[in-house]
Motif scaffolding. Structure first.
Motif, PDB file in Angstrom:
ATOM      1  N   GLY A  20       0.857  -1.185   0.000  1.00  0.00           N
ATOM      2  CA  GLY A  20       0.000   0.000   0.000  1.00  0.00           C
ATOM      3  C   GLY A  20       0.889   1.229   0.000  1.00  0.00           C
ATOM      4  O   GLY A  20       1.991   1.214   0.562  1.00  0.00           O
ATOM      5  N   ILE A  21       0.430   2.270  -0.684  1.00  0.00           N
ATOM      6  CA  ILE A  21       1.296   3.442  -0.865  1.00  0.00           C
ATOM      7  C   ILE A  21       0.689   4.711  -0.261  1.00  0.00           C
ATOM      8  O   ILE A  21      -0.477   5.022  -0.469  1.00  0.00           O
ATOM      9  N   ILE A  22       1.513   5.397   0.524  1.00  0.00           N
ATOM     10  CA  ILE A  22       1.181   6.739   0.998  1.00  0.00           C
ATOM     11  C   ILE A  22       1.923   7.712   0.095  1.00  0.00           C
ATOM     12  O   ILE A  22       3.136   7.593  -0.081  1.00  0.00           O
ATOM     13  N   ARG A  23       1.182   8.653  -0.480  1.00  0.00           N
ATOM     14  CA  ARG A  23       1.841   9.608  -1.365  1.00  0.00           C
ATOM     15  C   ARG A  23       1.858  10.975  -0.696  1.00  0.00           C
ATOM     16  O   ARG A  23       0.851  11.416  -0.133  1.00  0.00           O
ATOM     17  N   ILE A  24       2.999  11.631  -0.770  1.00  0.00           N
ATOM     18  CA  ILE A  24       3.174  12.952  -0.157  1.00  0.00           C
ATOM     19  C   ILE A  24       3.669  13.900  -1.252  1.00  0.00           C
ATOM     20  O   ILE A  24       4.617  13.570  -1.962  1.00  0.00           O
ATOM     21  N   GLY A  50      16.161  12.599  -7.463  1.00  0.00           N
ATOM     22  CA  GLY A  50      14.852  12.185  -7.964  1.00  0.00           C
ATOM     23  C   GLY A  50      14.934  10.811  -8.607  1.00  0.00           C
ATOM     24  O   GLY A  50      15.995  10.385  -9.061  1.00  0.00           O
ATOM     25  N   TYR A  51      13.824  10.121  -8.607  1.00  0.00           N
ATOM     26  CA  TYR A  51      13.741   8.782  -9.188  1.00  0.00           C
ATOM     27  C   TYR A  51      14.718   7.804  -8.560  1.00  0.00           C
ATOM     28  O   TYR A  51      15.399   7.055  -9.232  1.00  0.00           O
ATOM     29  N   THR A  52      14.798   7.851  -7.204  1.00  0.00           N
ATOM     30  CA  THR A  52      15.536   6.795  -6.507  1.00  0.00           C
ATOM     31  C   THR A  52      14.659   6.237  -5.401  1.00  0.00           C
ATOM     32  O   THR A  52      13.689   6.863  -4.965  1.00  0.00           O
ATOM     33  N   SER A  78       7.908  14.883 -11.470  1.00  0.00           N
ATOM     34  CA  SER A  78       7.060  13.989 -10.677  1.00  0.00           C
ATOM     35  C   SER A  78       5.668  14.054 -11.270  1.00  0.00           C
ATOM     36  O   SER A  78       5.406  14.860 -12.158  1.00  0.00           O
ATOM     37  N   TYR A  79       4.774  13.225 -10.758  1.00  0.00           N
ATOM     38  CA  TYR A  79       3.398  13.222 -11.252  1.00  0.00           C
ATOM     39  C   TYR A  79       2.753  14.599 -11.075  1.00  0.00           C
ATOM     40  O   TYR A  79       2.111  15.123 -11.987  1.00  0.00           O
ATOM     41  N   THR A  80       2.960  15.194  -9.900  1.00  0.00           N
ATOM     42  CA  THR A  80       2.321  16.485  -9.618  1.00  0.00           C
ATOM     43  C   THR A  80       3.140  17.670 -10.109  1.00  0.00           C
ATOM     44  O   THR A  80       2.632  18.787 -10.178  1.00  0.00           O
ATOM     45  N   GLY A 124       0.689  22.323 -14.944  1.00  0.00           N
ATOM     46  CA  GLY A 124       0.888  22.195 -16.381  1.00  0.00           C
ATOM     47  C   GLY A 124       1.322  20.812 -16.840  1.00  0.00           C
ATOM     48  O   GLY A 124       1.774  20.631 -17.968  1.00  0.00           O
ATOM     49  N   LYS A 125       1.195  19.795 -15.955  1.00  0.00           N
ATOM     50  CA  LYS A 125       1.584  18.434 -16.356  1.00  0.00           C
ATOM     51  C   LYS A 125       0.522  17.775 -17.229  1.00  0.00           C
ATOM     52  O   LYS A 125       0.820  16.884 -18.017  1.00  0.00           O
ATOM     53  N   LEU A 126      -0.722  18.187 -17.017  1.00  0.00           N
ATOM     54  CA  LEU A 126      -1.850  17.558 -17.716  1.00  0.00           C
ATOM     55  C   LEU A 126      -2.863  18.634 -18.091  1.00  0.00           C
ATOM     56  O   LEU A 126      -3.016  19.602 -17.359  1.00  0.00           O
TER      57      LEU A 126
HETATM   58  N1  LIG Z   1       4.231   4.564  -7.598  1.00  0.00           N
HETATM   59  C1  LIG Z   1       3.481   5.200  -8.463  1.00  0.00           C
HETATM   60  N2  LIG Z   1       2.921   4.529  -9.489  1.00  0.00           N
HETATM   61  C2  LIG Z   1       2.119   5.195 -10.375  1.00  0.00           C
HETATM   62  C3  LIG Z   1       1.856   6.570 -10.232  1.00  0.00           C
HETATM   63  C4  LIG Z   1       2.442   7.248  -9.132  1.00  0.00           C
HETATM   64  O1  LIG Z   1       2.233   8.453  -8.917  1.00  0.00           O
HETATM   65  N3  LIG Z   1       3.252   6.532  -8.293  1.00  0.00           N
HETATM   66  N4  LIG Z   1       1.018   7.197 -11.146  1.00  0.00           N
HETATM   67  C5  LIG Z   1       0.253   8.285 -10.810  1.00  0.00           C
HETATM   68  O2  LIG Z   1      -0.839   8.492 -11.280  1.00  0.00           O
HETATM   69  C6  LIG Z   1       0.817   6.601 -12.446  1.00  0.00           C
HETATM   70  C7  LIG Z   1       1.999   6.901 -13.317  1.00  0.00           C
HETATM   71  N5  LIG Z   1       1.994   8.276 -13.692  1.00  0.00           N
HETATM   72  C8  LIG Z   1       3.066   9.126 -13.582  1.00  0.00           C
HETATM   73  C9  LIG Z   1       3.184  10.142 -14.495  1.00  0.00           C
HETATM   74  C10 LIG Z   1       4.283  10.966 -14.463  1.00  0.00           C
HETATM   75  C11 LIG Z   1       5.255  10.791 -13.497  1.00  0.00           C
HETATM   76  C12 LIG Z   1       6.479  11.629 -13.499  1.00  0.00           C
HETATM   77  O3  LIG Z   1       7.314  11.522 -12.620  1.00  0.00           O
HETATM   78  N6  LIG Z   1       6.673  12.498 -14.492  1.00  0.00           N
HETATM   79  C13 LIG Z   1       7.808  13.364 -14.576  1.00  0.00           C
HETATM   80  C14 LIG Z   1       9.089  12.657 -14.987  1.00  0.00           C
HETATM   81  C15 LIG Z   1       9.111  11.931 -16.292  1.00  0.00           C
HETATM   82  C16 LIG Z   1      10.543  11.529 -16.677  1.00  0.00           C
HETATM   83  O4  LIG Z   1      11.230  12.377 -17.217  1.00  0.00           O
HETATM   84  O5  LIG Z   1      10.953  10.380 -16.449  1.00  0.00           O
HETATM   85  C17 LIG Z   1       7.473  14.558 -15.430  1.00  0.00           C
HETATM   86  O6  LIG Z   1       6.417  14.585 -16.035  1.00  0.00           O
HETATM   87  O7  LIG Z   1       8.278  15.488 -15.436  1.00  0.00           O
HETATM   88  C18 LIG Z   1       5.107   9.801 -12.544  1.00  0.00           C
HETATM   89  C19 LIG Z   1       4.023   8.956 -12.583  1.00  0.00           C
HETATM   90  C20 LIG Z   1       0.600   5.136 -12.280  1.00  0.00           C
HETATM   91  N7  LIG Z   1       1.585   4.519 -11.412  1.00  0.00           N
END
Ligand SMILES: Nc1nc2c(c(=O)[nH]1)N(C=O)[C@@H](CNc1ccc(C(=O)N[C@@H](CCC(=O)O)C(=O)O)cc1)CN2
Ligand SMILES: Nc1nc2c(ncn2[C@@H]2O[C@H](COP(=O)(O)OP(=O)(O)OP(=O)(O)O)[C@@H](O)[C@H]2O)c(=O)[nH]1
Ligand SMILES: [Mg+2]
Length: 456
Positions: A20-24, A50-52, A78-80, A124-126
């Motif tokens: 299970g995942i807690i996201r911050i 990042g990404y470790t 990151s996602y956000t 601006g990610k989406l």
């Molecule tokens: N553990 C985990 N799994 C997950 C998510 C998550 O947030 N965490 N997701 C959440 O819904 C989905 C994946 N979506 C994601 C979309 C963008 C990025 C992200 O880090 N984007 C960056 C870096 C891209 C790169 O250059 O590698 C970016 O847009 O700048 C991460 C998750 C499904 N699985």
């Protein structure tokens, strides 16, 4: 609109699972995470690139809670788009809730519904239609719904709307230049050119609006009524499609009385089946209530499977049913083809273009039936990348834009000033910018994300 707070939520389902995942997420995400997470190795979470990922343990004031993996994302990757830390714990409800409480005590705020995706949007990610597609992806129940959500997430819908809006923006720019600087050397635009551009936009919007019903069919399925006179094999067909004995089958006409429902996936088409009482006039009080229910289902269904007995000549009831189905989405199912044929097949197929021969009892003809259903619903034309309007909000925006374009066209035809045409075009543009979220009010944005789940 910069977000200053750091928010946290459980992002996995609230049940028992392997992980299970807690996201911050937010400016303090990494310091908050570091307060509850102790790495086993020498690397510090706050210093991790990042990404470790780091292995460690999560703690609260009372002591150790669980083993966990912390994943570090650094803004803007990151996602956000903010700093994000994820704590992957074991997937127990108690563990996750206790860990979340520890994270909140360490300085995070509880995330609202859809708050992570809302932040992704604000950063601006989406786009807005892409964020909505993420929700649709989560809700998808079938292959086609998932594929169309994926393509919307990838921006297919956004691109299609932009294409229409691009034409309108160009037109608006021309018109305002012409209106504001009539004396300058601006190449004049003719009424014909404006009209042609407006009609292109109108056609584009009409095409977009026509995708809405198809979108609903693949997301929610279609209300499907199985109808026909008694004993033709409606319930046998229902059971065959459902894959188990859902409905009572006997050789006594008038067996089914209540509406029997089930949802099936027929080669990608989600059908919400209703097996109904055989259509006939009857003195039996209970049966006649059932027949009335059947007729109501027949009227409101988005798809009708009209069943006939191949071994019987057509009756008046059969013919009346066939006539009533003209122009409606319907498949004529000629059943009991394992028996000698006595039905006038041509009479049926001349009136119902999609006629298939099956034996529900022997399980024959199902491939033909599913092909006919997919054709009637228009699903066979659907390619994976198709851009579909996915919800009522999107439909209303597109409709507002279409109405404004129509008004621009009639204003032009009535030869009012280009000024007045420009006002209508601006209105259409505003509706489309709201649709994509490029210019949506805070209230609209909040409403979109309020429909999401917490943790998304
Ligand atoms: N553990 C985990 N799994 C997950 C998510 C998550 O947030 N965490 N997701 C959440 O819904 C989905 C994946 N979506 C994601 C979309 C963008 C990025 C992200 O880090 N984007 C960056 C870096 C891209 C790169 O250059 O590698 C970016 O847009 O700048 C991460 C998750 C499904 N699985
Ligand atoms: N030979 C043959 N018999 C069938 C077939 N399909 C159904 N039957 C038989 O036809 C009879 C009626 O089947 P049902 O499925 O109960 O028919 P129904 O249309 O639901 O009937 P009501 O509920 O009374 O309106 C049963 O005896 C079935 O076994 C078929 O494909 N071939
Ligand atoms: Mg029945």
């Amino acid at each position: 609109m910069k977000q200053q707070s750091t928010v946290a939520a459980i992002s996995t389902p609230l049940g028992v699972g392997g992980i299970g995942i807690i996201r911050i997420s937010g400016p303090d995400a990494l310091t908050v995470a570091a307060r509850v997470f102790r790495p086993v190795g020498a690397r510090r979470l706050e210093d991790a690139p990042g990404y470790t990922a780091l292995l460690g343990r999560v703690f609260d004031a009372a002591g150790e809670i669980d083993d966990a993996i912390a994943t570090v994302f650094r803004a803007p990757r990151s996602y956000t788009g903010e700093d994000v830390a994820e704590l992957s714990c074991h997937g127990g409800l108690y563990l996750l809730r206790r860990t979340l409480r520890a994270v909140l005590a360490a300085g995070a705020q509880p995330a609202g519904p859809g708050e992570f995706t809302k932040r992704a949007f604000l950063n601006g990610k989406l786009g807005l239609t892409q964020a909505e597609a993420v929700m649709d992806l989560i809700a998808a129940q079938g292959d086609q719904a998932a594929r169309s959500a994926l393509s919307a997430r990838d921006g297919a819908l956004f691109a299609r709307i932009r294409a229409v809006n691009g034409g309108l923006l160009e037109l608006a720019a021309h018109l305002s230049a012409w209106v504001d600087y009539p004396d300058d050397e601006i190449p004049e635009i003719t009424g014909e050119e404006i009209g042609a551009a407006l009609r292109r936009a109108r056609d584009g919007l009409a095409g977009l609006l026509s995708t809405y019903d198809l979108g609903r069919v693949i997301r929610e399925g279609v209300e499907t009524a199985i109808v026909g006179r008694p004993n033709v094999g409606k319930s046998t067909l229902m059971n065959l499609l459902a894959g188990y004995q859902r409905s009572i089958v006997t050789d006594i006409p008038g067996t089914t009385r209540d509406v029997v429902e089930d949802t099936v996936n027929l080669d990608g088409a989600i059908l919400r089946l209703a097996d109904t009482a055989g259509l006939r006039d009857t003195d039996d009080e209970v049966e006649s209530v059932g027949v009335a229910l059947a007729r109501r289902r027949l009227e409101t269904a988005g798809l009708v499977l009209a069943v006939f007995d191949s071994s019987d000549p057509l009756t008046g009831e059969d013919r009346a049913l066939i006539e009533s189905l003209r122009g409606r989405p319907a498949v004529a199912v000629i059943n009991k083809t394992d028996l000698p044929r006595r039905i006038d097949l041509a009479w049926v197929s001349e009136r119902i273009p999609h006629t298939v021969q099956v034996s529900a009892k022997a399980g024959q003809g199902m491939r033909e039936l599913s092909a006919a259903v997919n054709e009637v619903l228009g699903l066979h034309r659907l390619d994976g990348g198709a851009a579909l309007l996915a919800n009522e909000r999107q439909r209303l925006c597109a409709q507002r834009a279409a109405a404004a374009v129509d008004e621009a066209i009639s204003t032009l035809d009535d030869s009012f000033t280009f000024d007045a045409v420009g006002v209508c075009i601006d209105e259409a543009i505003a509706a489309l910018l709201e649709l994509t979220g490029e210019r949506a009010s805070e209230a609209v944005v909040n409403e979109v994300f309020a429909r999401f789940c917490v943790g998304k």
